[in-house]
Design an enzyme around this catalytic site. Sequence first.
Site, PDB file in Angstrom:
ATOM      1  N   ARG A  14      -8.589 -34.528  48.639  1.00  0.00           N
ATOM      2  CA  ARG A  14      -8.402 -33.117  48.265  1.00  0.00           C
ATOM      3  C   ARG A  14      -7.671 -32.917  46.932  1.00  0.00           C
ATOM      4  O   ARG A  14      -8.062 -32.049  46.165  1.00  0.00           O
ATOM      5  CB  ARG A  14      -7.727 -32.334  49.401  1.00  0.00           C
ATOM      6  CG  ARG A  14      -8.566 -32.324  50.696  1.00  0.00           C
ATOM      7  CD  ARG A  14      -8.107 -31.294  51.722  1.00  0.00           C
ATOM      8  NE  ARG A  14      -8.367 -29.948  51.258  1.00  0.00           N
ATOM      9  CZ  ARG A  14      -7.470 -29.145  50.734  1.00  0.00           C
ATOM     10  NH1 ARG A  14      -6.206 -29.534  50.622  1.00  0.00           N
ATOM     11  NH2 ARG A  14      -7.808 -27.959  50.307  1.00  0.00           N
ATOM     12  N   GLU A  27     -14.571 -18.550  63.287  1.00  0.00           N
ATOM     13  CA  GLU A  27     -14.822 -19.994  63.150  1.00  0.00           C
ATOM     14  C   GLU A  27     -13.749 -20.705  62.352  1.00  0.00           C
ATOM     15  O   GLU A  27     -14.016 -21.229  61.271  1.00  0.00           O
ATOM     16  CB  GLU A  27     -16.139 -20.211  62.396  1.00  0.00           C
ATOM     17  CG  GLU A  27     -17.338 -19.553  62.963  1.00  0.00           C
ATOM     18  CD  GLU A  27     -18.570 -19.824  62.099  1.00  0.00           C
ATOM     19  OE1 GLU A  27     -18.502 -19.739  60.860  1.00  0.00           O
ATOM     20  OE2 GLU A  27     -19.597 -20.137  62.678  1.00  0.00           O
ATOM     21  N   CYS A  68      -8.742 -46.865  42.094  1.00  0.00           N
ATOM     22  CA  CYS A  68      -9.016 -47.048  40.669  1.00  0.00           C
ATOM     23  C   CYS A  68      -9.540 -45.774  40.008  1.00  0.00           C
ATOM     24  O   CYS A  68     -10.697 -45.718  39.581  1.00  0.00           O
ATOM     25  CB  CYS A  68      -9.999 -48.193  40.491  1.00  0.00           C
ATOM     26  SG  CYS A  68      -9.313 -49.717  41.104  1.00  0.00           S
TER      27      CYS A  68
HETATM   28  N1  LLP Z   1     -17.592 -21.634  59.046  1.00  0.00           N
HETATM   29  C1  LLP Z   1     -18.387 -22.044  58.058  1.00  0.00           C
HETATM   30  C2  LLP Z   1     -19.773 -21.584  58.033  1.00  0.00           C
HETATM   31  C3  LLP Z   1     -17.915 -22.898  57.050  1.00  0.00           C
HETATM   32  O1  LLP Z   1     -18.704 -23.280  56.072  1.00  0.00           O
HETATM   33  C4  LLP Z   1     -16.568 -23.354  57.110  1.00  0.00           C
HETATM   34  C5  LLP Z   1     -16.032 -24.255  56.094  1.00  0.00           C
HETATM   35  C6  LLP Z   1     -15.766 -22.924  58.187  1.00  0.00           C
HETATM   36  C7  LLP Z   1     -16.306 -22.050  59.131  1.00  0.00           C
HETATM   37  C8  LLP Z   1     -14.345 -23.344  58.357  1.00  0.00           C
HETATM   38  O2  LLP Z   1     -13.554 -22.963  57.290  1.00  0.00           O
HETATM   39  P1  LLP Z   1     -11.974 -23.186  57.350  1.00  0.00           P
HETATM   40  O3  LLP Z   1     -11.422 -22.308  58.429  1.00  0.00           O
HETATM   41  O4  LLP Z   1     -11.732 -24.621  57.615  1.00  0.00           O
HETATM   42  O5  LLP Z   1     -11.518 -22.805  55.994  1.00  0.00           O
HETATM   43  N2  LLP Z   1     -13.507 -29.368  52.055  1.00  0.00           N
HETATM   44  C9  LLP Z   1     -12.837 -28.134  51.680  1.00  0.00           C
HETATM   45  C10 LLP Z   1     -13.154 -27.025  52.631  1.00  0.00           C
HETATM   46  C11 LLP Z   1     -14.626 -26.772  52.783  1.00  0.00           C
HETATM   47  C12 LLP Z   1     -14.910 -25.737  53.850  1.00  0.00           C
HETATM   48  C13 LLP Z   1     -16.366 -25.652  54.146  1.00  0.00           C
HETATM   49  N3  LLP Z   1     -16.723 -24.676  55.124  1.00  0.00           N
HETATM   50  C14 LLP Z   1     -11.332 -28.391  51.578  1.00  0.00           C
HETATM   51  O6  LLP Z   1     -10.896 -29.519  51.788  1.00  0.00           O
HETATM   52  O7  LLP Z   1     -10.567 -27.473  51.252  1.00  0.00           O
END
Ligand code: LLP
Length: 444
Positions: A337, A297, A369
């Site tokens: 971020r 995923e 701000c």
């Molecule tokens: N699968 C599940 C169950 C997840 O919770 C997530 C991300 C992904 C897949 C995808 O993960 P990725 O490949 O994108 O790392 N807002 C944070 C990242 C939060 C990720 C939440 N879950 C940031 O900006 O770094």
Amino acid sequence: MMLVQSPNVSVQPSTTTINEDEHLVIGGIDTVELAEKFGTPLWIMDEQTILDSIKAFKEGLAGYPNHQILYAGKAFLCTAICHLIKKQGLGLDVVSPGELATARAAGFPAEIIFMHGNNKSAAEIEEGLALGNVNIVIDNESELLMVAEIAQRLGKMVRVFLRVIPGVEPDTHVHIVTGHAESKFGFALEALIPLVQRIQSFDGALQLVGLHAHIGSQSHDLEPYFEISEILADCYKELLDSFQIELPELDIGGGLGIAYTDADKPTSIYEWAKKTSEQVAKSFKQRGLALPKLLVEPGRTIVGTAGVTLYRAGHKKRLPSGVTYLAVDGGMADNPRPITYDAKYTACIANRMRAPIPDKPLGLVGKFCESGDIIIKESYLSAETGDLIAVFGTGAYNLSMASNYNRTPRPACVLVAGGKADIIVERETNEDLLKLDRVPDRLR
Ligand code: LLP
């Protein structure tokens, strides 16, 4: 070994070039022209980089017999991206009614939609099931009961996965770790046997298809994935021994990182997909288990490197302390971020790509701000007021986490490919912000 391009190891999109005017070019288009045509701040998404990332996953997984890539929509979702993902044959993770509605708008096939989240409502689950045979990734016991009740009421057999906490942590920011024992997501491994007994007691209302684990995000290493392969294979063996069931599918989540600066050295997409799938095969074979269909995923690695944000530089000031700040026309509302995770970024002067590199850095700051609204604390750019600043690596978790802080409309997003730019999300206007406001009569 065949050379497969994995965009996640580069800071810039695959199509990045510089033209004779010394302007930054993405997807065959001069970014100076993009800024003139669409205004700033502007989110640019490079289609080729997204396709290259998907290809790298596909090629890395090619040696594993049965697999499916699911795009984690939370990284960046809009209807056009849903169409692109669908065309590439990927499945989709959704975590909210809004993401589900976007999948529906793009006509996404239900069988490859995966509903995630630790607090799905009954209405949300029913909306998903109304689309067809969606997959529900169960996070907790009360949700399990809710889904069973809905399945029985609708007379449907619902495909479910159980999300387990593997107790494995990647080396990343504490806010984006999810595999640790205190995680708010998923079941403890010890709960597995009683949960399966519970599922069996629902008399076929739920079809347990597989286990799911996601350890966290922006991980550079392979090791945590090798660990979860072993842990999950142990679980599958335990289920075989206890219940004589072999779960047909296995979902190992996402979480591979991208390079935000040249100092970042993430495992390449290709290597991650190849080595992780090889490890899964090894872990299952060693225990005498049949190979489950492998689901991965990725979110960030599919769209992160494809994204570039264009800002116009405004006021520049030098403080007596010697610090210089250059403020741009966006910041934490379009990219939360840095302030949220202390995330690092790389920028360039898009209209003067060969400008000299100064000895002293400047602070590239946003216009919002908050003192913490700093895009790059120390950026070695000889940038001046009026310059066009490009920040790389903004394709994931920027648009999807953007806000209207300071009552600021969100930027537009364009998809660029082969010298053509198409708006995929319109720029918000002040009217958009005002349209949901209501004023009680007594205040008029
Ligand atoms: N699968 C599940 C169950 C997840 O919770 C997530 C991300 C992904 C897949 C995808 O993960 P990725 O490949 O994108 O790392 N807002 C944070 C990242 C939060 C990720 C939440 N879950 C940031 O900006 O770094």
